[in-house]
Design an enzyme around this catalytic site. Structure first.
Site, PDB file in Angstrom:
ATOM      1  N   SER A 178       1.641  -7.629  -0.557  1.00  0.00           N
ATOM      2  CA  SER A 178       2.053  -8.660   0.417  1.00  0.00           C
ATOM      3  C   SER A 178       1.710 -10.100   0.051  1.00  0.00           C
ATOM      4  O   SER A 178       2.552 -10.992   0.201  1.00  0.00           O
ATOM      5  CB  SER A 178       1.383  -8.397   1.768  1.00  0.00           C
ATOM      6  OG  SER A 178       2.084  -7.492   2.523  1.00  0.00           O
ATOM      7  N   THR A 198       1.849  -4.439   4.257  1.00  0.00           N
ATOM      8  CA  THR A 198       1.763  -4.720   5.696  1.00  0.00           C
ATOM      9  C   THR A 198       1.234  -6.121   6.019  1.00  0.00           C
ATOM     10  O   THR A 198       1.443  -6.624   7.112  1.00  0.00           O
ATOM     11  CB  THR A 198       0.877  -3.675   6.408  1.00  0.00           C
ATOM     12  OG1 THR A 198      -0.425  -3.708   5.827  1.00  0.00           O
ATOM     13  CG2 THR A 198       1.473  -2.289   6.305  1.00  0.00           C
ATOM     14  N   ASP A 199       0.541  -6.761   5.047  1.00  0.00           N
ATOM     15  CA  ASP A 199      -0.085  -8.055   5.373  1.00  0.00           C
ATOM     16  C   ASP A 199       0.937  -9.138   5.740  1.00  0.00           C
ATOM     17  O   ASP A 199       0.685  -9.964   6.615  1.00  0.00           O
ATOM     18  CB  ASP A 199      -0.916  -8.567   4.187  1.00  0.00           C
ATOM     19  CG  ASP A 199      -2.116  -7.683   3.869  1.00  0.00           C
ATOM     20  OD1 ASP A 199      -2.408  -6.771   4.661  1.00  0.00           O
ATOM     21  OD2 ASP A 199      -2.748  -7.905   2.828  1.00  0.00           O
ATOM     22  N   THR A 238       0.824  -1.218   0.000  1.00  0.00           N
ATOM     23  CA  THR A 238       0.000   0.000   0.000  1.00  0.00           C
ATOM     24  C   THR A 238       0.854   1.263   0.000  1.00  0.00           C
ATOM     25  O   THR A 238       0.473   2.272  -0.585  1.00  0.00           O
ATOM     26  CB  THR A 238      -0.936  -0.027   1.233  1.00  0.00           C
ATOM     27  OG1 THR A 238      -1.801  -1.148   1.099  1.00  0.00           O
ATOM     28  CG2 THR A 238      -1.785   1.223   1.341  1.00  0.00           C
TER      29      THR A 238
HETATM   30  N1  ASP Z   1      -2.810  -5.521   1.236  1.00  0.00           N
HETATM   31  C1  ASP Z   1      -1.707  -4.578   1.341  1.00  0.00           C
HETATM   32  C2  ASP Z   1      -0.397  -5.338   1.237  1.00  0.00           C
HETATM   33  O1  ASP Z   1       0.001  -5.897   2.241  1.00  0.00           O
HETATM   34  C3  ASP Z   1      -1.781  -3.907   2.645  1.00  0.00           C
HETATM   35  C4  ASP Z   1      -0.675  -2.931   2.937  1.00  0.00           C
HETATM   36  O2  ASP Z   1       0.351  -2.840   2.314  1.00  0.00           O
HETATM   37  O3  ASP Z   1      -0.890  -2.212   3.915  1.00  0.00           O
HETATM   38  O4  ASP Z   1       0.215  -5.339   0.214  1.00  0.00           O
END
Ligand code: ASP
Length: 325
Positions: free
Chosen positions: A54, A87-88, A12
């Site tokens: 992620s 973040t995932d 993200t």
């Molecule tokens: N779905 C996204 C990912 O992990 C969430 C993020 O980056 O915050 O790529």
């Protein structure tokens, strides 16, 4: 002036919202060239290594990031490394790096919960803080760090706890080890050191299964084949499983598949407390490795790294069970 290498991998933090409100990857990373946030205090080198959300990140990708950082440590003069990541699965990549990199220069992983053009976007802010932490002398020797939302967490224990809130990254039981103030990193506690495994490949076939009320052996039987190298079970409570699963778990053990037991609870450690059918005492006697303080996805990374380092038997058990000391 310190030199920091920023390795961008996607997520993200590299994405934007389109006209329909959907968050989508960009061809050009919106934060990659943001030298302006550093006010001429840091020499920032940028490597746009990947542009992956992620769920597309694999242990092979983690290994490539590790190898990129090793090259920088061995060949380039860099004072610290920042990795931007979705973040995932951020906690898995961060912990993989913690287990496989020498603890020589600060390595800091960050991401964002809101994409680059959303109101309240946290990407640029987290990126700036991560650079500050990587450039702080006190950050040396602390293992791989995760910096999000003004807090500094260890890769070993941090976990994503909320689907969308910017305060999603938490360290159950211990809390963050430091905070980021206006201009620097401040530390309040640090971890006991653990073993590092300098691996050059990653094995496949390491699984994670979560226990639930009324569970039977079906899922365990489904992975009882020659491609399976290891298994982590997220057990109930202090580390117990429903009794109907036991024959299938015993078959896996009979086939020499190492099985690690953690708790599916958010806090605490798996222990051999209960002496009933499926209780922790029986599981330990059966040969399951009780892993202290890691969640399921982290224990899986540790088992995968240990197996990729050709550890087996008591050696593997001691590497995996020893998360705290
Ligand atoms: N779905 C996204 C990912 O992990 C969430 C993020 O980056 O915050 O790529």
């Amino acid at each position: 002036m310190k030199t920091i290498l920023a390795i961008h991998t996607g997520g993200t933090i590299s994405m934007s919202q389109n006209d329909k409100g959907e968050v989508v990857p960009n061809d050009e990373n919106p934060i990659a060239e943001e030298q302006v946030i550093l006010k001429g205090q840091i020499n920032l080198i940028t490597d746009e290594m990947f542009n992956l959300p992620s769920p597309h990140v694999t242990p092979e990708v983690m290994l490539k990031i590790k190898q990129r950082i090793m090259r920088t440590i061995d060949e380039e003069h860099v004072d610290g490394v920042v990795i931007t990541h979705g973040t995932d699965t951020l906690e898995e990549t961060a912990y993989f790096l913690d287990l496989t990199l020498p603890n020589t220069i600060p390595v800091v992983v960050t991401g964002a919960m809101r994409s680059s053009n959303e109101i309240g976007s946290d990407g640029l802010y987290n990126f700036r803080n991560a650079i500050l932490v990587a450039a702080t002398d006190e950050s040396y020797g602390k293992g791989v760090l995760v910096v999000m939302n003004d807090e500094i967490h260890t890769a070993r224990f941090v976990t994503k706890t909320h689907t969308t809130n910017v305060a999603t990254f938490r360290t159950p039981t211990f809390g963050p080890i430091g905070i980021v103030t206006q201009s620097k990193a401040k530390y309040f506690q640090e971890l006991i050191k653990t073993e590092v495994a300098d691996i050059d490949h990653v094995v496949d076939g390491v699984y994670l299964i979560k226990a639930y009320a009324g569970m039977n052996g079906d899922l365990f039987n489904a992975i009882n084949h020659s491609g399976t190298k290891g298994l982590v079970i997220e057990g109930l409570g202090a580390g117990n499983v429903p009794p109907q699963t036991l024959p299938a778990i015993q078959h896996l053990i009979d086939n020499n598949i190492p099985i690690v037991l953690v708790s599916r609870c958010y806090n605490g450690v798996a222990q051999d407390i209960y002496d009933y059918e499926g209780g922790g005492i029986q599981l330990k006697k059966m040969g399951l490795i009780l892993c202290q303080g890691l969640n399921g996805q982290k224990a899986r990374i540790k088992l995968l790294v240990g197996l990729s380092d050709n550890k087996a038997g008591a050696d593997l058990a001691s590497f995996v069970s020893n998360a705290i000391s």
